[in-house]
Write a protein that holds these residues in place. Sequence first.
Motif, mmCIF file in Angstrom:
data_model
loop_
_atom_site.group_PDB
_atom_site.id
_atom_site.type_symbol
_atom_site.label_atom_id
_atom_site.label_comp_id
_atom_site.label_asym_id
_atom_site.label_seq_id
_atom_site.Cartn_x
_atom_site.Cartn_y
_atom_site.Cartn_z
ATOM 1 N N ALA A 155 0.829 -1.210 0.000
ATOM 2 C CA ALA A 155 0.000 0.000 0.000
ATOM 3 C C ALA A 155 0.860 1.256 0.000
ATOM 4 C CB ALA A 155 -0.932 -0.016 1.212
ATOM 5 N N ASN A 156 2.037 1.202 0.662
ATOM 6 C CA ASN A 156 2.953 2.355 0.646
ATOM 7 C C ASN A 156 3.345 2.708 -0.782
ATOM 8 O OD1 ASN A 156 3.190 2.849 3.448
ATOM 9 N ND2 ASN A 156 4.568 1.112 3.669
ATOM 10 N N SER A 157 3.644 1.697 -1.597
ATOM 11 C CA SER A 157 4.084 1.914 -2.980
ATOM 12 C C SER A 157 2.965 2.485 -3.832
ATOM 13 C CB SER A 157 4.578 0.587 -3.580
ATOM 14 O OG SER A 157 5.633 0.048 -2.819
ATOM 15 N N TYR B 114 3.955 7.633 5.504
ATOM 16 C CA TYR B 114 4.027 6.214 5.150
ATOM 17 C C TYR B 114 4.369 5.392 6.388
ATOM 18 C CZ TYR B 114 4.197 7.968 0.365
ATOM 19 O OH TYR B 114 3.905 8.593 -0.817
ATOM 20 N N HIS B 115 3.973 4.128 6.364
ATOM 21 C CA HIS B 115 4.319 3.224 7.457
ATOM 22 C C HIS B 115 5.734 2.714 7.272
ATOM 23 C CE1 HIS B 115 3.277 0.808 10.900
ATOM 24 N NE2 HIS B 115 3.675 -0.298 10.290
ATOM 25 N N SER B 116 6.414 2.456 8.392
ATOM 26 C CA SER B 116 7.815 2.036 8.325
ATOM 27 C C SER B 116 7.966 0.631 7.747
ATOM 28 C CB SER B 116 8.440 2.092 9.717
ATOM 29 O OG SER B 116 7.700 1.282 10.620
ATOM 30 N N LEU C 224 -0.757 6.192 6.381
ATOM 31 C CA LEU C 224 -0.824 4.730 6.306
ATOM 32 C C LEU C 224 -0.246 4.150 7.585
ATOM 33 C CD1 LEU C 224 0.187 5.812 3.207
ATOM 34 C CD2 LEU C 224 -0.450 3.436 2.741
ATOM 35 N N HIS C 225 -0.982 3.256 8.216
ATOM 36 C CA HIS C 225 -0.456 2.593 9.402
ATOM 37 C C HIS C 225 -1.094 1.215 9.547
ATOM 38 C CE1 HIS C 225 -4.036 4.662 10.963
ATOM 39 N NE2 HIS C 225 -4.087 3.729 11.897
ATOM 40 N N LYS C 226 -0.542 0.455 10.481
ATOM 41 C CA LYS C 226 -0.956 -0.925 10.692
ATOM 42 C C LYS C 226 -1.721 -1.033 12.005
ATOM 43 C CE LYS C 226 1.035 -5.596 11.156
ATOM 44 N NZ LYS C 226 2.298 -6.354 11.211
ATOM 45 N N ASN D 169 -4.648 -5.451 9.955
ATOM 46 C CA ASN D 169 -5.252 -4.603 8.928
ATOM 47 C C ASN D 169 -4.336 -3.446 8.540
ATOM 48 O OD1 ASN D 169 -7.824 -5.957 8.772
ATOM 49 N ND2 ASN D 169 -8.284 -5.076 10.776
ATOM 50 N N CYS D 170 -4.477 -3.027 7.305
ATOM 51 C CA CYS D 170 -3.820 -1.812 6.815
ATOM 52 C C CYS D 170 -4.866 -0.702 6.808
ATOM 53 C CB CYS D 170 -3.259 -2.041 5.416
ATOM 54 S SG CYS D 170 -2.811 -0.511 4.554
ATOM 55 N N LEU D 171 -4.532 0.430 7.419
ATOM 56 C CA LEU D 171 -5.452 1.556 7.478
ATOM 57 C C LEU D 171 -4.897 2.709 6.654
ATOM 58 C CD1 LEU D 171 -6.635 -0.131 9.808
ATOM 59 C CD2 LEU D 171 -7.031 2.006 11.035
ATOM 60 N N ILE D 172 -5.690 3.162 5.687
ATOM 61 C CA ILE D 172 -5.336 4.338 4.889
ATOM 62 C C ILE D 172 -6.329 5.430 5.279
ATOM 63 C CG2 ILE D 172 -5.019 5.283 2.582
ATOM 64 C CD1 ILE D 172 -4.670 2.393 1.585
ATOM 65 N N THR D 173 -5.815 6.483 5.908
ATOM 66 C CA THR D 173 -6.679 7.543 6.432
ATOM 67 C C THR D 173 -6.481 8.813 5.622
ATOM 68 O OG1 THR D 173 -6.443 6.593 8.648
ATOM 69 C CG2 THR D 173 -7.339 8.813 8.514
#
Length: 506
Positions: A360-362, A386-388, A425-427, A431-435
């Motif tokens: 999702a980061n990409s 972005y998430h690490s 983006l975080h975890k 689940n992956c959360l896109i806010t």
Amino acid sequence: MVVIRSFTSILKNKFLLYLLLTLIPTIAISTVLAQHQVKFLEDQNQYKAQEYADFHTQNIENFLGETVGRLEMLATSIKYQKNNINDVENLLRETMGKDLRLSGFFWTNANGDLLISTNTNSKNINVSDQPYFQQAIKTEKTSFSEVHIGRVTGRQIISIATPIINHGQLQGVLVASLRIDEIKAAIKNHVKDEMVIVTDGSDHILLTAGSVPEESSIKSSMKIAKIPLTISVLVRSENDLAFWKPFLKYLIIFLTISNIIFLLAQYFLLKRKIKKENEQTEIHKLELIGKLAASTAHEIRNPLTGIKGLVKLLSEEYQDKKTQSYFEVIQMEIDRINVIVSELLVLGKPTAHTLKTYNANSIVAEIEPIIHSEANYMNVVLTVDYHSEELLVSCVKDQLKQVILNLTKNSLQAMPYGGKFSITLHKQLDNCLITVTDNGVGMQKDQISQAFNPFFTLKKDGSGLGLTVCKRIIDSYGGKISIKSNPNEGTQVVITLPLVIDENSD
């Protein structure tokens, strides 16, 4: 006939449910609580009977103690008469009648021969065979007889013998007759709502005071220390109403509460059922709209392609400025129709593509330049976090891009005078959360509830399919999309997608 049977079956099921969840538990709880209250009342009555028994026993013992005290004082006076039989007789006769508890005084020698009696019919009597007399001589202390018929008085009495010892020698024995009716009078003076029964060592009833039905009473007994008498006290026990009164009270209370709970449960179940039915209706409606949209889109796209080609040919033939401006407007509207047609196709079949695993980061990084460009044009400050770690999700890349770009477009249009816009983006667990967050004009509660409905829009030139398509796409990935918004404060849209474990991103 079938409808009647179905209705009867529903009523029967509801009655069984009501019986199991409301009536039976209420009766059971009311019974237990009523029995507990009856037991509590019985314990109280038992304690009450014990208290009364203690009180009456103490009262009789005090009565006997006072009697013994007076008798021993009289014995002390006799002791100083120096065996003057006339003085002793005068002293006994003077004392006679001053204490109604005692019906007579007697003076005996060490052999038990009756020498003096305050009663006239006492001649040639010897009491040496009486256990109480022997006990008094043996212990050199005052002793009591059992209840017996007096040889002199001819009525029920208790004989009290007090030995008189002078310089180690038995001078004689003072005997007094204690009246049983005086003991009864002493008890009656203190009886309230109890019944007192006095029995001798052979369990023969000597006297009773008060009135309580024995079949509905609680009993407590105590023995008197000085004489072989037992005091039994009966207090009224609780009758049948002691159970039924609290039972009915608890039944009404708990039946009311349980009925309220039952009705509330029925209400919430019905509400939930209606909500579920509405959701199913919406799903069916959306599927119907999707099928209609897909078929309509195909039918529109074919002639639209022909129109687009003809407009292009005409634009090449007519080059004057005014005509070209018309062709540009036509071309713009055709492009707009194409966008709507594309949305209708996605609405019809959002899962037509094969799902693959992507980071999702990409995906967000690939469209960040486009978003930056749009944000700069709208004078909006953009922040992308972005998430690490890699956030692997199963999706169609272009569709997820379309969702994020669609949400971005909505946010930027909600900030016509600039503002702040962020994508995070975080975890969270698996689940992956896109806010997506903005501080634009926001939405009302009723607008939020309709946001995902087809053809609902707040824009003048909007199709009302954007958020519907977004939800359709995210739902097809097994995810969720939710909106939080407040008027004049901004909007936050959260996309939740399940993470893919142990897979390589494409």
